[in-house]
Design an enzyme around this catalytic site. Sequence first.
Site, PDB file in Angstrom:
ATOM      1  N   ASP A  24       0.862  -1.183   0.000  1.00  0.00           N
ATOM      2  CA  ASP A  24       0.000   0.000   0.000  1.00  0.00           C
ATOM      3  C   ASP A  24       0.898   1.232   0.000  1.00  0.00           C
ATOM      4  O   ASP A  24       1.588   1.495   0.981  1.00  0.00           O
ATOM      5  CB  ASP A  24      -0.877  -0.085   1.263  1.00  0.00           C
ATOM      6  CG  ASP A  24      -1.498   1.249   1.643  1.00  0.00           C
ATOM      7  OD1 ASP A  24      -1.658   2.116   0.755  1.00  0.00           O
ATOM      8  OD2 ASP A  24      -1.844   1.408   2.827  1.00  0.00           O
ATOM      9  N   ASP A  32      -1.672  -1.268  -3.938  1.00  0.00           N
ATOM     10  CA  ASP A  32      -1.951  -0.565  -5.198  1.00  0.00           C
ATOM     11  C   ASP A  32      -0.802  -0.773  -6.188  1.00  0.00           C
ATOM     12  O   ASP A  32       0.227  -1.362  -5.848  1.00  0.00           O
ATOM     13  CB  ASP A  32      -2.176   0.934  -4.925  1.00  0.00           C
ATOM     14  CG  ASP A  32      -1.128   1.487  -3.966  1.00  0.00           C
ATOM     15  OD1 ASP A  32       0.068   1.265  -4.236  1.00  0.00           O
ATOM     16  OD2 ASP A  32      -1.494   2.101  -2.942  1.00  0.00           O
ATOM     17  N   ASP A 102      -4.926 -10.243 -15.599  1.00  0.00           N
ATOM     18  CA  ASP A 102      -6.099 -11.090 -15.477  1.00  0.00           C
ATOM     19  C   ASP A 102      -7.166 -10.611 -16.455  1.00  0.00           C
ATOM     20  O   ASP A 102      -7.456  -9.420 -16.515  1.00  0.00           O
ATOM     21  CB  ASP A 102      -6.645 -10.956 -14.048  1.00  0.00           C
ATOM     22  CG  ASP A 102      -7.002 -12.280 -13.421  1.00  0.00           C
ATOM     23  OD1 ASP A 102      -7.861 -12.973 -13.985  1.00  0.00           O
ATOM     24  OD2 ASP A 102      -6.438 -12.599 -12.369  1.00  0.00           O
ATOM     25  N   ASP A 204      -9.670 -15.819 -16.402  1.00  0.00           N
ATOM     26  CA  ASP A 204     -10.491 -16.263 -15.275  1.00  0.00           C
ATOM     27  C   ASP A 204     -11.544 -17.280 -15.744  1.00  0.00           C
ATOM     28  O   ASP A 204     -12.203 -17.060 -16.767  1.00  0.00           O
ATOM     29  CB  ASP A 204     -11.185 -15.027 -14.670  1.00  0.00           C
ATOM     30  CG  ASP A 204     -11.823 -15.324 -13.338  1.00  0.00           C
ATOM     31  OD1 ASP A 204     -11.105 -15.657 -12.389  1.00  0.00           O
ATOM     32  OD2 ASP A 204     -13.074 -15.227 -13.244  1.00  0.00           O
ATOM     33  N   GLU A 274      -7.503 -20.290 -16.463  1.00  0.00           N
ATOM     34  CA  GLU A 274      -7.876 -20.861 -15.159  1.00  0.00           C
ATOM     35  C   GLU A 274      -8.937 -21.916 -15.443  1.00  0.00           C
ATOM     36  O   GLU A 274     -10.084 -21.582 -15.748  1.00  0.00           O
ATOM     37  CB  GLU A 274      -8.433 -19.790 -14.226  1.00  0.00           C
ATOM     38  CG  GLU A 274      -8.648 -20.353 -12.827  1.00  0.00           C
ATOM     39  CD  GLU A 274      -9.761 -19.682 -12.030  1.00  0.00           C
ATOM     40  OE1 GLU A 274      -9.855 -19.925 -10.821  1.00  0.00           O
ATOM     41  OE2 GLU A 274     -10.577 -18.925 -12.610  1.00  0.00           O
ATOM     42  N   HIS A 336      -4.792 -17.147  -4.908  1.00  0.00           N
ATOM     43  CA  HIS A 336      -5.613 -16.305  -4.029  1.00  0.00           C
ATOM     44  C   HIS A 336      -6.900 -17.022  -3.624  1.00  0.00           C
ATOM     45  O   HIS A 336      -7.696 -16.461  -2.877  1.00  0.00           O
ATOM     46  CB  HIS A 336      -5.929 -14.997  -4.739  1.00  0.00           C
ATOM     47  CG  HIS A 336      -6.699 -15.198  -6.020  1.00  0.00           C
ATOM     48  ND1 HIS A 336      -6.157 -15.851  -7.113  1.00  0.00           N
ATOM     49  CD2 HIS A 336      -7.957 -14.885  -6.362  1.00  0.00           C
ATOM     50  CE1 HIS A 336      -7.059 -15.911  -8.061  1.00  0.00           C
ATOM     51  NE2 HIS A 336      -8.166 -15.338  -7.637  1.00  0.00           N
ATOM     52  N   ASP A 337      -7.135 -18.204  -4.168  1.00  0.00           N
ATOM     53  CA  ASP A 337      -8.347 -18.954  -3.836  1.00  0.00           C
ATOM     54  C   ASP A 337      -8.059 -20.150  -2.927  1.00  0.00           C
ATOM     55  O   ASP A 337      -8.982 -20.887  -2.587  1.00  0.00           O
ATOM     56  CB  ASP A 337      -9.011 -19.484  -5.131  1.00  0.00           C
ATOM     57  CG  ASP A 337      -9.513 -18.358  -6.014  1.00  0.00           C
ATOM     58  OD1 ASP A 337      -9.887 -17.301  -5.494  1.00  0.00           O
ATOM     59  OD2 ASP A 337      -9.521 -18.540  -7.255  1.00  0.00           O
TER      60      ASP A 337
HETATM   61  C1  NOJ Z   1     -11.909 -17.414 -10.178  1.00  0.00           C
HETATM   62  C2  NOJ Z   1     -11.076 -16.467  -9.391  1.00  0.00           C
HETATM   63  O1  NOJ Z   1      -9.810 -17.026  -9.189  1.00  0.00           O
HETATM   64  C3  NOJ Z   1     -11.819 -16.204  -8.107  1.00  0.00           C
HETATM   65  O2  NOJ Z   1     -11.051 -15.462  -7.203  1.00  0.00           O
HETATM   66  C4  NOJ Z   1     -13.099 -15.490  -8.450  1.00  0.00           C
HETATM   67  O3  NOJ Z   1     -13.854 -15.317  -7.272  1.00  0.00           O
HETATM   68  C5  NOJ Z   1     -13.920 -16.296  -9.458  1.00  0.00           C
HETATM   69  N1  NOJ Z   1     -13.129 -16.771 -10.553  1.00  0.00           N
HETATM   70  C6  NOJ Z   1     -15.007 -15.460 -10.044  1.00  0.00           C
HETATM   71  O4  NOJ Z   1     -14.441 -14.501 -10.908  1.00  0.00           O
END
Ligand code: NOJ
Length: 535
Positions: A24, A32, A102, A204, A274, A336-337
């Site tokens: 940040d 950012d 992305d 994505d 993805e 991140h998931d």
């Molecule tokens: C996959 C992304 O990696 C995830 O973070 C997102 O919530 C979903 N697609 C929806 O865009």
Amino acid sequence: MSEQKFLWWKKAVIYQIYPRSFRDSTGNGIGDLPGVLEKLPYLDEVLGVDALWLSPFYPSPMKDFGYDVADYRGVDPLFGTLDDFDRLLEESHRRDIRMIIDLVPNHSSDQHRWFQESRSSRDNPKRDWYIWADPQPDGSPPNNWLSVFGGPAWEWDENTGQYYLHSFLKEQPDLNWRNPEVKEAMFDIVRFWLDRGVDGFRIDVAHYILKDPEMRDNPQNPRPMSSIHKPLGEYDSQMHLYDKGHPDVHEIYRELRVLLDSYGSNQPRVSIGEIHIFDWEEWSRYYGENLDELHMPYNFSLLGASWSADEFRRLVGELEAHLPDGSWPNYVLGTHDDHRLASRYGRGQARVAAMMLLTLRGTPTIYYGEEIGMEDIHLPPEMELDPAHAQKRDANRSPMQWTAGEQAGFSPPGGQDPWLPIHKNYRQVNVASEKEDPASMLSLYRSLLAVRKEFPVLQNGSYEALTDSPKNCFCYFRKTSRQTLLVALNFSREPRMLPDAVKSKDILLSTRLDRKGPADGPLTLRPLEGLILDL
Ligand code: NOJ
């Protein structure tokens, strides 16, 4: 058209930045783009990565923290400006670091002007840009499709008397890729960023963009387990045959590939999808029959593996066996998931996993913070921000830990509290301290990256599993005609002796960073030790 050349993205180590959580620069508690710019010297000179993948930074109401895009051609003021983006891109390129961004084609934000127009009336020219359908006679949704984030995938629109489809949040309506105008609009966006100079896209949920045109009900799932690497609750009650992955999707990616390739050979661009598909045959189709679709569908198979050498060996073997001729593999151990590596397996295990990620055959992606061994934060339910409640993804999105000082150096001194709490281990687990500690996780990642550069066999050599690996060890060769390395990973908490056949060797690296050089005679792997050996 087969890819013979060893292009940059095959050699590269990709580093994923979740911009909100990286650095940040303004003190508002949210990372950012100028923050990323500030940290380029770290990424380049300290760590030594080759490419960055930036999670979305576009203008967004942030219902899904940027994966709900309201304008595909801008930068959200929280993250900076388009000029900041251009500066970041220019400086990355000056340092020979590529930039992947992305692309979120399956859905926009409900605040995107396209959707605002689409929902304004049934005869609006953009009505068909999204997926609208009539209710069933009893008023219920058009079919049984479910949202990944919970509940039905259909939202009723009172104003126009139809439902719209949202595979994720109701604030993320699905675009209608069967409408050629949508495809053209999205391809224009792709051109917009390619013209600015980006090196590629992470796409994505790339397999979601086309659904069954008849919109048939999904059948119930007879198996209790999820079709992907983690449970998704109610969503797993169905087999998702009709709400994603329609074969027509391949035509779109062939066209996208032509577009990317048209940007010429001076700066070859990459597309990485993805794709959460765990049927290898179906997954590998995204490379294209003639390797003319995505350069790489992301390989998430390892993310769901339990801590077992046999399981990892099996998954790597399956991947290698299913790769179409001439296609290029890749590996992911954190995103991140997904929960942090050290939280999934343990800190010692995370070191072994790091060596595996960076020595298997294929392009590795490192999720920010893994290189210092960051762990999940634990939030009380009332503090959770992630709209995908069941997935608890806040845990693995906490601010990067730069120093042992105030707010772990994430924000400038005196800044607001960060958007998510900093892990309480930040006094020990941070870049500044680990840089000085020759045995730290950061030192391990740096060494692994350095060894990859010094020994190109780790980039371009073949992969071959050692058949008589000791129990709960995963050992494999990386070979070219000129060199053979053996990577030996001890997943167990016991010492393990390597077979006699592996005799005269040079230790290039130990995950413990405390031994190197010639080793004669039988070689023992210590508990949770990984070695790279030059044979
Ligand atoms: C996959 C992304 O990696 C995830 O973070 C997102 O919530 C979903 N697609 C929806 O865009």
